[in-house]
Design a protein around this motif. Structure first.
Motif, PDB file in Angstrom:
ATOM      1  N   GLU A 173       0.855  -1.166  -0.142  1.00  0.00           N
ATOM      2  CA  GLU A 173       0.083   0.165   0.092  1.00  0.00           C
ATOM      3  C   GLU A 173       0.943   1.089   0.116  1.00  0.00           C
ATOM      4  OE1 GLU A 173      -3.702   2.014   2.334  1.00  0.00           O
ATOM      5  OE2 GLU A 173      -2.945   0.123   3.159  1.00  0.00           O
ATOM      6  N   LYS A 174       1.829   1.345   0.881  1.00  0.00           N
ATOM      7  CA  LYS A 174       2.859   2.317   1.001  1.00  0.00           C
ATOM      8  C   LYS A 174       3.507   2.569  -0.728  1.00  0.00           C
ATOM      9  CE  LYS A 174       4.031   2.081   5.553  1.00  0.00           C
ATOM     10  NZ  LYS A 174       5.292   2.131   6.833  1.00  0.00           N
ATOM     11  N   LYS A 221       0.906   4.293  -3.046  1.00  0.00           N
ATOM     12  CA  LYS A 221       0.509   5.668  -2.682  1.00  0.00           C
ATOM     13  C   LYS A 221       1.610   6.300  -3.185  1.00  0.00           C
ATOM     14  CE  LYS A 221      -2.717   4.795   1.061  1.00  0.00           C
ATOM     15  NZ  LYS A 221      -2.925   5.181   2.599  1.00  0.00           N
ATOM     16  N   PRO A 269       0.847   7.633  -7.654  1.00  0.00           N
ATOM     17  CA  PRO A 269      -0.673   7.921  -7.681  1.00  0.00           C
ATOM     18  C   PRO A 269      -0.944   7.961  -9.389  1.00  0.00           C
ATOM     19  CG  PRO A 269       0.406  10.071  -7.143  1.00  0.00           C
ATOM     20  CD  PRO A 269       1.456   8.960  -6.950  1.00  0.00           C
ATOM     21  N   GLY A 287      -3.986   6.771  -7.871  1.00  0.00           N
ATOM     22  CA  GLY A 287      -4.340   7.935  -6.723  1.00  0.00           C
ATOM     23  C   GLY A 287      -5.910   8.327  -7.052  1.00  0.00           C
ATOM     24  N   PRO A 334      -9.946   4.819  -0.898  1.00  0.00           N
ATOM     25  CA  PRO A 334      -9.125   3.800  -0.227  1.00  0.00           C
ATOM     26  C   PRO A 334      -9.736   2.461   0.137  1.00  0.00           C
ATOM     27  CG  PRO A 334      -9.872   6.016   0.896  1.00  0.00           C
ATOM     28  CD  PRO A 334     -10.387   6.026  -0.203  1.00  0.00           C
ATOM     29  N   LEU A 357      -8.475   0.662  -3.121  1.00  0.00           N
ATOM     30  CA  LEU A 357      -7.188   0.202  -3.235  1.00  0.00           C
ATOM     31  C   LEU A 357      -6.832  -0.919  -2.409  1.00  0.00           C
ATOM     32  CD1 LEU A 357      -4.300   1.270  -4.071  1.00  0.00           C
ATOM     33  CD2 LEU A 357      -4.162   2.641  -1.794  1.00  0.00           C
ATOM     34  N   LYS A 358      -7.491  -0.916  -1.101  1.00  0.00           N
ATOM     35  CA  LYS A 358      -7.192  -2.152  -0.303  1.00  0.00           C
ATOM     36  C   LYS A 358      -7.889  -3.484  -0.880  1.00  0.00           C
ATOM     37  CE  LYS A 358      -7.260   0.374   4.082  1.00  0.00           C
ATOM     38  NZ  LYS A 358      -5.771   0.028   4.399  1.00  0.00           N
TER      39      LYS A 358
END
Length: 244
Positions: free
Chosen positions: A128-129, A132, A135, A173, A177, A180-181
């Motif tokens: 995830e980092k 991010k 984006p 981006g 959220p 994305l997960k």
């Protein structure tokens, strides 16, 4: 190109040779194979689409690329295709039409093993980092990025994006959220489904959109398009997959 789950199956086939000494070598890979003779195969490690045959002072990296293959105990393809053969007292392993390189142990220590989608130490928070930080990357490119999802290939990419209802050209981006997960979670979930189905020889029966023409949800025609930096084939439904 074989994806991570298929490489795990190859590892299972090769594992019977661990702890055994190499008695002979062959193949047209462009390195000196003689130092391997008499060496004991200590371990077989996988990282995404790569396999490492670990010896005491060196390792052999196998990458099957697009059309590579292997066989156990019997050479099934001509010498012109044989990149490496390792013979042991109990049999042999053969690798064809692939990339074979010698690497040192420093090379192995530099690998981010937590990026392997099939690994017990897979770290979704790290993925995830990394996402991010990019984006403007398309979702299709993100899933195929081996630094983030090592082992994910085109089949997994297409099926994961359909599962979560995201069009391939969506920007990371722009994903909510939750989406994305979902992308991170389903990349791993589908990889293990892939492994299960591959073992049962029913993988293709479970494809929902990959190489398909009709959406299994709405019945509309699927889009087939080369997407992302790599211009790999994407199959998706414009109605059931949202462009973010």
């Amino acid at each position: 190109m074989p994806e991570g789950p298929s490489i795990l199956l190859m590892k299972e086939d090769l594992r019977k040779f661990t702890g055994q000494k190499v008695t002979d070598t062959a193949g047209n890979a462009k390195f000196d194979k003689e130092p391997l003779e008499g060496k004991t195969l200590l371990e077989i490690k996988t990282f995404g689409k790569q396999t490492y045959l670990v010896f005491d002072e060196m390792s052999v990296r196998i990458h099957l690329l697009m059309f590579g293959s292997y066989s156990i105990d019997e050479q099934t393809k001509p010498d012109s295709s044989l990149r490496l053969a390792l013979h042991f007292k109990t049999g042999a392993m053969y690798f064809y039409t692939c990339s074979v390189k010698m690497v040192d142990h420093e090379f192995l220590t530099a690998i981010d093993w937590e990026a392997d989608i099939m690994s017990d130490i897979w770290d979704p928070k790290k993925a995830e980092k990394k996402l991010k930080l990019k984006p403007q990357m398309m979702a299709c490119d993100a899933l195929m990025n081996q630094d983030i999802f090592s082992g994910v290939g085109n089949i997994i990419k297409n099926e994961v994006l359909f599962r979560i209802g995201v069009q391939p050209e969506s920007l990371i981006g722009n994903l909510p959220p939750k989406k994305l997960k979902e992308l991170i979670t389903e990349a791993r979930n589908y990889s293990f489904d892939f492994l299960k189905w591959k073992k049962e020889f029913v993988l293709k029966k479970h494809w929902l959109v990959h190489t398909k023409a009709i959406c299994p949800i709405c019945g509309e025609k699927l889009v087939k398009k080369q997407t992302g930096i790599g211009k790999r084939r994407s199959f998706y439904c414009e109605k059931d997959q949202k462009l973010y």
